[in-house]
Design a protein around this motif. Sequence first.
Motif, PDB file in Angstrom:
ATOM      1  N   LYS A  22       0.809  -1.221   0.000  1.00  0.00           N
ATOM      2  CA  LYS A  22       0.000   0.000   0.000  1.00  0.00           C
ATOM      3  C   LYS A  22       0.842   1.270   0.000  1.00  0.00           C
ATOM      4  N   SER A  23       1.862   1.343   0.847  1.00  0.00           N
ATOM      5  CA  SER A  23       2.611   2.595   1.003  1.00  0.00           C
ATOM      6  C   SER A  23       3.640   2.748  -0.117  1.00  0.00           C
ATOM      7  N   ALA A  24       3.975   4.002  -0.413  1.00  0.00           N
ATOM      8  CA  ALA A  24       4.950   4.287  -1.466  1.00  0.00           C
ATOM      9  C   ALA A  24       6.333   3.718  -1.142  1.00  0.00           C
ATOM     10  N   PRO A  25       6.837   3.844   0.097  1.00  0.00           N
ATOM     11  CA  PRO A  25       8.145   3.230   0.379  1.00  0.00           C
ATOM     12  C   PRO A  25       8.146   1.705   0.195  1.00  0.00           C
ATOM     13  N   ALA A  26       7.070   1.042   0.596  1.00  0.00           N
ATOM     14  CA  ALA A  26       6.991  -0.410   0.419  1.00  0.00           C
ATOM     15  C   ALA A  26       6.901  -0.769  -1.065  1.00  0.00           C
ATOM     16  N   GLN A  27       6.164   0.024  -1.833  1.00  0.00           N
ATOM     17  CA  GLN A  27       6.089  -0.214  -3.273  1.00  0.00           C
ATOM     18  C   GLN A  27       7.456  -0.011  -3.925  1.00  0.00           C
ATOM     19  N   MET A  28       8.176   1.017  -3.484  1.00  0.00           N
ATOM     20  CA  MET A  28       9.497   1.289  -4.041  1.00  0.00           C
ATOM     21  C   MET A  28      10.452   0.140  -3.717  1.00  0.00           C
ATOM     22  N   ARG A  29      10.386  -0.383  -2.496  1.00  0.00           N
ATOM     23  CA  ARG A  29      11.242  -1.522  -2.133  1.00  0.00           C
ATOM     24  C   ARG A  29      10.908  -2.739  -2.998  1.00  0.00           C
ATOM     25  N   ALA A  30       9.618  -2.955  -3.251  1.00  0.00           N
ATOM     26  CA  ALA A  30       9.206  -4.080  -4.100  1.00  0.00           C
ATOM     27  C   ALA A  30       9.723  -3.910  -5.522  1.00  0.00           C
ATOM     28  N   LEU A  31       9.685  -2.683  -6.026  1.00  0.00           N
ATOM     29  CA  LEU A  31      10.178  -2.429  -7.380  1.00  0.00           C
ATOM     30  C   LEU A  31      11.689  -2.633  -7.460  1.00  0.00           C
ATOM     31  N   VAL A  32      12.413  -2.176  -6.459  1.00  0.00           N
ATOM     32  CA  VAL A  32      13.867  -2.369  -6.435  1.00  0.00           C
ATOM     33  C   VAL A  32      14.185  -3.857  -6.313  1.00  0.00           C
ATOM     34  N   ARG A  33      13.420  -4.584  -5.520  1.00  0.00           N
ATOM     35  CA  ARG A  33      13.613  -6.031  -5.398  1.00  0.00           C
ATOM     36  C   ARG A  33      13.377  -6.712  -6.745  1.00  0.00           C
ATOM     37  N   ALA A  34      12.355  -6.257  -7.479  1.00  0.00           N
ATOM     38  CA  ALA A  34      12.077  -6.827  -8.802  1.00  0.00           C
ATOM     39  C   ALA A  34      13.204  -6.530  -9.783  1.00  0.00           C
ATOM     40  N   GLU A  35      13.901  -5.433  -9.569  1.00  0.00           N
ATOM     41  CA  GLU A  35      15.042  -5.071 -10.413  1.00  0.00           C
ATOM     42  C   GLU A  35      16.348  -5.627  -9.854  1.00  0.00           C
ATOM     43  N   ARG A  41      18.029   1.051 -12.150  1.00  0.00           N
ATOM     44  CA  ARG A  41      17.028   0.531 -13.092  1.00  0.00           C
ATOM     45  C   ARG A  41      15.615   0.867 -12.638  1.00  0.00           C
ATOM     46  N   ALA A  42      15.370   0.838 -11.323  1.00  0.00           N
ATOM     47  CA  ALA A  42      14.054   1.232 -10.811  1.00  0.00           C
ATOM     48  C   ALA A  42      13.783   2.697 -11.120  1.00  0.00           C
ATOM     49  N   ALA A  43      14.777   3.542 -10.961  1.00  0.00           N
ATOM     50  CA  ALA A  43      14.627   4.962 -11.270  1.00  0.00           C
ATOM     51  C   ALA A  43      14.360   5.168 -12.756  1.00  0.00           C
ATOM     52  N   GLN A  44      15.025   4.416 -13.608  1.00  0.00           N
ATOM     53  CA  GLN A  44      14.807   4.525 -15.049  1.00  0.00           C
ATOM     54  C   GLN A  44      13.393   4.096 -15.421  1.00  0.00           C
ATOM     55  N   ARG A  45      12.880   3.044 -14.786  1.00  0.00           N
ATOM     56  CA  ARG A  45      11.512   2.599 -15.072  1.00  0.00           C
ATOM     57  C   ARG A  45      10.486   3.661 -14.700  1.00  0.00           C
ATOM     58  N   LEU A  46      10.784   4.420 -13.648  1.00  0.00           N
ATOM     59  CA  LEU A  46       9.836   5.430 -13.168  1.00  0.00           C
ATOM     60  C   LEU A  46      10.084   6.817 -13.759  1.00  0.00           C
ATOM     61  N   GLY A  47      11.258   7.024 -14.333  1.00  0.00           N
ATOM     62  CA  GLY A  47      11.584   8.326 -14.888  1.00  0.00           C
ATOM     63  C   GLY A  47      11.935   9.354 -13.823  1.00  0.00           C
ATOM     64  N   ILE A  48      12.567   8.890 -12.733  1.00  0.00           N
ATOM     65  CA  ILE A  48      12.984   9.780 -11.652  1.00  0.00           C
ATOM     66  C   ILE A  48      14.459   9.537 -11.372  1.00  0.00           C
ATOM     67  N   SER A  49      15.030  10.302 -10.457  1.00  0.00           N
ATOM     68  CA  SER A  49      16.453  10.137 -10.150  1.00  0.00           C
ATOM     69  C   SER A  49      16.674   8.946  -9.212  1.00  0.00           C
ATOM     70  N   GLU A  54      16.216   6.122  -3.610  1.00  0.00           N
ATOM     71  CA  GLU A  54      16.881   5.810  -2.341  1.00  0.00           C
ATOM     72  C   GLU A  54      16.182   6.497  -1.171  1.00  0.00           C
ATOM     73  N   ARG A  55      15.707   7.714  -1.377  1.00  0.00           N
ATOM     74  CA  ARG A  55      14.974   8.413  -0.307  1.00  0.00           C
ATOM     75  C   ARG A  55      13.668   7.709   0.031  1.00  0.00           C
ATOM     76  N   TYR A  56      12.968   7.196  -0.981  1.00  0.00           N
ATOM     77  CA  TYR A  56      11.739   6.448  -0.711  1.00  0.00           C
ATOM     78  C   TYR A  56      12.051   5.174   0.081  1.00  0.00           C
ATOM     79  N   ILE A  57      13.105   4.495  -0.289  1.00  0.00           N
ATOM     80  CA  ILE A  57      13.472   3.248   0.391  1.00  0.00           C
ATOM     81  C   ILE A  57      13.798   3.505   1.856  1.00  0.00           C
ATOM     82  N   LYS A  58      14.504   4.600   2.135  1.00  0.00           N
ATOM     83  CA  LYS A  58      14.859   4.940   3.512  1.00  0.00           C
ATOM     84  C   LYS A  58      13.685   5.508   4.296  1.00  0.00           C
ATOM     85  N   GLY A  59      12.613   5.854   3.612  1.00  0.00           N
ATOM     86  CA  GLY A  59      11.452   6.424   4.296  1.00  0.00           C
ATOM     87  C   GLY A  59      11.532   7.922   4.470  1.00  0.00           C
TER      88      GLY A  59
END
Length: 187
Positions: A22-35, A41-49, A54-59
């Motif tokens: 549900k939360s954005a940090p948890a979704q970001m961790r899942a996306l990084v895990r998938a990559e 590569r996660a940043a490239q998929r989303l079009g962000i830096s 890394e800031r989302y992952i750290k909360g």
Amino acid sequence: MGIVEDGLEAAEQAATTRPIPKSAPAQMRALVRAEKGSTRRAAQRLGISQRTVERYIKGQIRTPRSQLAERLASEVRRSWQPRVRARARRRAVTTTGITVETRARFGFTAAPGSTDDPRLRRITQTLPPAYAARLFDARQAGATERQLQAIVAQGLGEQYFRDGGRRADGLEVELQDVDYLDLAFRS
């Protein structure tokens, strides 16, 4: 993406057994895990830096802008539970097939004297595993939307219109003006 490819993606997503985080940090961790741990590569998929990832992952960032939130949820959905999705694809390709529900205009090439005028039809039909395999193989090979629609039309022609070879011999089916097309895996 086209209507058939979107339908295949939706069918795979429906096969998942757990909801995405549900939360954005948890979704970001899942996306990084998938990559495989690559924040780049996660940043490239989303079009962000990469730093933003890394800031989302750290909360440090908890609520994304609405556009990023939609992209993030969409990308996580596309890579969520890959083994469950692969198992569902394998089952469709080997035993159960895939169910097509569509409303489209069907045109026919048939023998003289038959009605071949295109008309709008609503059809729900299960295609055998061979057609599911052709769809997945074509999508993997980068087929165009027109080619995927041709495979669906061939499957519907064989199963629905020709009834497995029992009628309308020689009838060639063409899918046109697709209003909607839903694909689902059979249980």
